[in-house]
Design an enzyme around this catalytic site. Structure first.
Site, mmCIF file in Angstrom:
data_model
loop_
_atom_site.group_PDB
_atom_site.id
_atom_site.type_symbol
_atom_site.label_atom_id
_atom_site.label_comp_id
_atom_site.label_asym_id
_atom_site.label_seq_id
_atom_site.Cartn_x
_atom_site.Cartn_y
_atom_site.Cartn_z
ATOM 1 N N CYS A 305 0.796 -1.233 0.000
ATOM 2 C CA CYS A 305 0.000 0.000 0.000
ATOM 3 C C CYS A 305 0.821 1.273 0.000
ATOM 4 O O CYS A 305 0.471 2.242 -0.679
ATOM 5 C CB CYS A 305 -0.988 -0.015 1.167
ATOM 6 S SG CYS A 305 -0.247 0.180 2.802
ATOM 7 N N HIS A 364 -2.971 1.183 6.707
ATOM 8 C CA HIS A 364 -3.213 1.205 5.269
ATOM 9 C C HIS A 364 -2.988 2.621 4.761
ATOM 10 O O HIS A 364 -3.411 3.596 5.395
ATOM 11 C CB HIS A 364 -4.630 0.743 4.934
ATOM 12 C CG HIS A 364 -4.920 0.760 3.458
ATOM 13 N ND1 HIS A 364 -4.056 0.223 2.541
ATOM 14 C CD2 HIS A 364 -5.952 1.275 2.746
ATOM 15 C CE1 HIS A 364 -4.541 0.396 1.333
ATOM 16 N NE2 HIS A 364 -5.690 1.039 1.423
ATOM 17 N N ASP A 387 -7.482 5.703 -3.711
ATOM 18 C CA ASP A 387 -6.684 4.535 -3.336
ATOM 19 C C ASP A 387 -6.403 3.673 -4.555
ATOM 20 O O ASP A 387 -7.326 3.189 -5.212
ATOM 21 C CB ASP A 387 -7.423 3.719 -2.273
ATOM 22 C CG ASP A 387 -6.502 2.746 -1.555
ATOM 23 O OD1 ASP A 387 -5.344 2.589 -1.985
ATOM 24 O OD2 ASP A 387 -6.945 2.138 -0.559
#
Length: 722
Positions: A305, A364, A387
């Site tokens: 991530c 995250h 994202d």
């Protein structure tokens, strides 16, 4: 020559095309174009783009004016008001398609915002023009033509000059009429101009940072963004909007849905799984990733991530959208979109995997992008969550991407486009533990309403410190507004209250190589007639909450008196966990408590990110934050102390990166003996620099890995002075 500076006069010779009036060719005047100067240095400085280094692209921001100069021979026959500038995108540029734009003196556009051109000065055949560009120009690259009539009117034909280089238009955070306008100068400096940053990681109670070199002004970054926009076949209307451009670039940063994107995500605790690529912990910036991707247009292996987040920040800043990486600790992955994370356990202390599809990530990373949201009813502009990490298919496109999702709408619990529902759960879902009862049914034995979405963090403006933005995403935990936003009219399933209250925590040990001690307390709130069984299960895990190998299981039987408190301690020795650790030193501890009469169960999970030693950087013998003169070569020393008591660190490599200081390179290091240390040396040469932050800072990033430890890192800051 200082960065971003080219010679003051960049000209291209005219490419004359025969006049259109062929029948009267012998009567045409001898007007011709000697040269056209697009004034690269002057225009890019005015447009806040002089940090770009591309030799083939004049980089401009939409909504600003730019000047150019035409040198004409036999200018007596020229009407300067009839000169026309054309910008073309694609091979079949058309005004109707929004791929052809024309600027004419006194001309009018059919759109609200106009392309206009005016004569600034005209002296001895040299004419200076100023072009006014609209603030909604479709971003991307354009071929530039200048059309000059052969006489006092257009009927006698024209000559055309075509630039072999291209003009690139970016979004413009400096222009109040642009949809990405950011009024605060310090924030523009941070979220557009700063080429390095910090990305937070770890656990909410033990954080560390990934230093990242965004390198958004490098040639490769600009070329990659232009390639992404063209590969996605983003149309002109979509290119006007940061909403669609952001979603396009987020899609192109990941390739897990097979769309020829940049990075392939892989989450594994097995080192061998990364052998056919680069481990995510080895990346320290976007430049190397984009260079590898553009070399053959094949996705780069591998990312997690923070790598997706750092790369997405790069391409967004390159195209002119203010952006910043954001880290959510205890981040929920809600696979069934019910705003709850459900874990199911059987009566043998085992998680039922086919029912437990949700997970909690230790942390995250996603990205926030700044823009208006005219497509939403309400005041939902500002920061938007975006994202690129592949998790679930977006219902809006069936690709693995999230956003842009309005953060204000997330806080209000509103399921608006794009993908708000998923982010609402990430920052605020409830955790529910379901345990199988003796009759085969399940009961909710533990419910946690405040454990998800902790310390949501980003780098502070102008400082290498953490800014907490949790309040942007949700109302205070437990407040009526927070509960109402999360539940959204949904029912609330209460947990069953038992006769025993449990609690658990790490009591000692945090660094890798140390023994770990966990304490569990059972408080008897009402009479019970049986013993209390407590089990601790130690497992390797990824930071995404996926359990790997079982390291150890310990059980204890407590024989309490009524209305008493009983404690038990579990110990995991370093010699027990060391050989099981993978790419990241992560351990998951699950504590389960059982009471037989009356029947009661309790579950608690503790994620633990073991702390790694830091790479200690010393620049010019002065430490890791120094002032250096531009052009002066100095020595850098990087020291590592081995924290392991009975192991040497072998096959050690260091990766060094620092825009404006040193090109990316890798050093091999000697082995580091048990409890010993080693120092490696190299040189850097600071160069003069354009806008970076409030001061002229450059950042040196060093990452390291060896057979025993991965993800080692250190940073040094250099302030360049004359």
């Amino acid at each position: 020559m200082p960065r971003g500076r080219r010679s003051r006069r960049t000209t291209a010779r005219s490419n004359p095309i025969a006049g259109r009036n062929r029948r009267n060719r012998e009567t045409l005047p001898t007007v011709s174009i000697k040269s056209v100067d697009l004034l690269w240095n002057q225009n890019q400085e005015k447009h806040e783009t002089d940090s770009f280094e591309s030799p083939n692209h004049l980089v401009l921001r939409r909504g600003f004016t730019f000047d150019f100069i035409i040198e004409i021979s036999n200018h007596e026959g020229l009407n300067p008001d009839l000169v026309k500038l054309e910008l073309r995108r694609g091979y079949r540029a058309r005004i109707s398609r929004g791929t052809l734009f024309q600027a004419i003196c006194g001309g009018k556009s059919r759109r609200h915002y106009q392309w206009k051109m005016e004569v600034v000065s005209s002296t001895n055949g040299e004419v200076r023009y100023r072009v006014h560009t609209p603030p909604d120009v479709p971003v991307g690259s354009y071929r530039c033509h200048v059309r000059v009539p052969l006489g006092k009117n257009k009927s006698k034909g024209e000559r055309v000059w075509e630039d072999k280089k291209e003009i690139v238009f970016l979004f413009n955070p400096w222009n109040k009429d642009d949809s990405v306008y950011l009024p605060n100068e310090r924030e523009r400096n941070e979220y557009i101009n700063n080429e390095t940053g910090l990305i937070w990681a770890g656990t909410h109670d033990s954080t560390f940072t990934w230093p990242w070199n965004f390198a958004q002004f490098e040639v490769i970054s600009l070329e990659t963004v232009l390639y992404m926009l063209d590969s996605w076949r983003l149309g002109s209307d979509a290119r006007r909007s940061p909403i669609h451009v952001t979603r396009c670039l987020a899609n192109m940063v990941n390739n897990n849905d097979g769309d020829s994107g940049t990075l392939i995500g892989l989450w594994s605790s097995n080192d061998d799984d990364y052998a056919d690529g680069t481990s995510p912990t080895s990346w320290s910036g976007s430049e190397a990733i984009l260079t590898q991707y553009m070399s053959d247009k094949k996705p780069v292996r591998y990312a997690q991530c923070w790598v997706f987040g750092g790369t997405l920040t790069t391409v967004l800043r390159t195209i002119g959208i203010p952006s910043r990486p954001v880290t959510n600790f205890e981040s929920a992955h809600d696979a069934d979109f019910n705003r709850a994370i459900d874990y199911y356990f059987d009566r043998n202390d085992k998680m039922i995997e086919d029912k437990s599809n949700d997970s909690i990530w230790n942390y995250h990373v996603w990205v926030e992008a700044w823009m208006t949201r005219p497509d939403l009813d309400g005041d939902y502009g500002g920061w938007q969550a975006v994202d690129a990490t592949p998790q679930e298919l977006s219902p809006h496109s069936r690709t693995m991407v999230v956003g842009p999702a309005s953060i204000q709408a997330i806080k209000d619990g509103k399921d608006l486009k794009y993908d708000n529902e998923f982010v609402i759960a990430e920052v605020n879902a409830d955790i529910k533990y379901h345990v199988e009862k003796s009759d085969g049914s399940f009961s909710v034995v533990s419910r946690h309403e405040t454990k998800v979405g902790k310390h949501i963090s980003t780098k502070a403006v102008g400082r290498n410190s953490r800014e907490d933005v949790t309040s942007h995403y949700k109302y205070p935990e437990g407040s009526a507004s927070e509960r109402a936003a999360l539940m959204g009219g949904r029912g609330h399933e209460e947990e069953e209250k038992g006769a025993v209250s449990f609690s658990a925590k790490l009591t000692s040990g945090r660094r890798i190589g140390e023994d770990l001690t966990f304490g569990v307390t059972a408080k008897i709130d009402s009479p019970i007639s049986s013993n209390i069984n407590v089990t601790a299960v130690f497992e390797t895990t990824t930071y995404t909450g996926v359990v790997g190998k079982e390291i150890k299981k310990s059980k204890s039987i407590l024989r309490p008196n009524n209305n008493d408190t009983v404690d038990v301690t579990f110990v995991l020795k370093a010699t027990e966990y060391r050989k099981h650790l993978g790419e990241q030193p992560l351990i998951s501890v699950t504590i389960l408590g059982y009471v037989e009469d009356p029947e009661q169960a309790w579950v608690h999970k503790i994620p633990l990110n073991l702390e790694l030693p830091q790479l200690i950087i010393n620049i010019d013998g002065k430490g890791d934050d120094v002032k250096l003169k531009s052009g002066r070569t100095v020595s850098v020393k990087v020291t590592l102390k081995n924290p392991l008591k009975n192991e040497s660190l072998t096959n050690m490599t260091l990766h060094i990166e620092g825009t404006g200081l040193i090109g990316a390179r890798t050093l091999k290091s000697a082995n580091v003996p048990s409890n010993g240390s080693i120092t490696n040396s190299f040189s850097i040469t600071p160069r003069s620099y354009c806008r970076v932050s409030e001061r002229n800072y450059l950042t040196l990033i060093v990452t390291g890995r060896c057979n025993q430890l991965k993800g080692l890192m250190g940073t040094g800051s250099v302030e360049v002075v004359p």
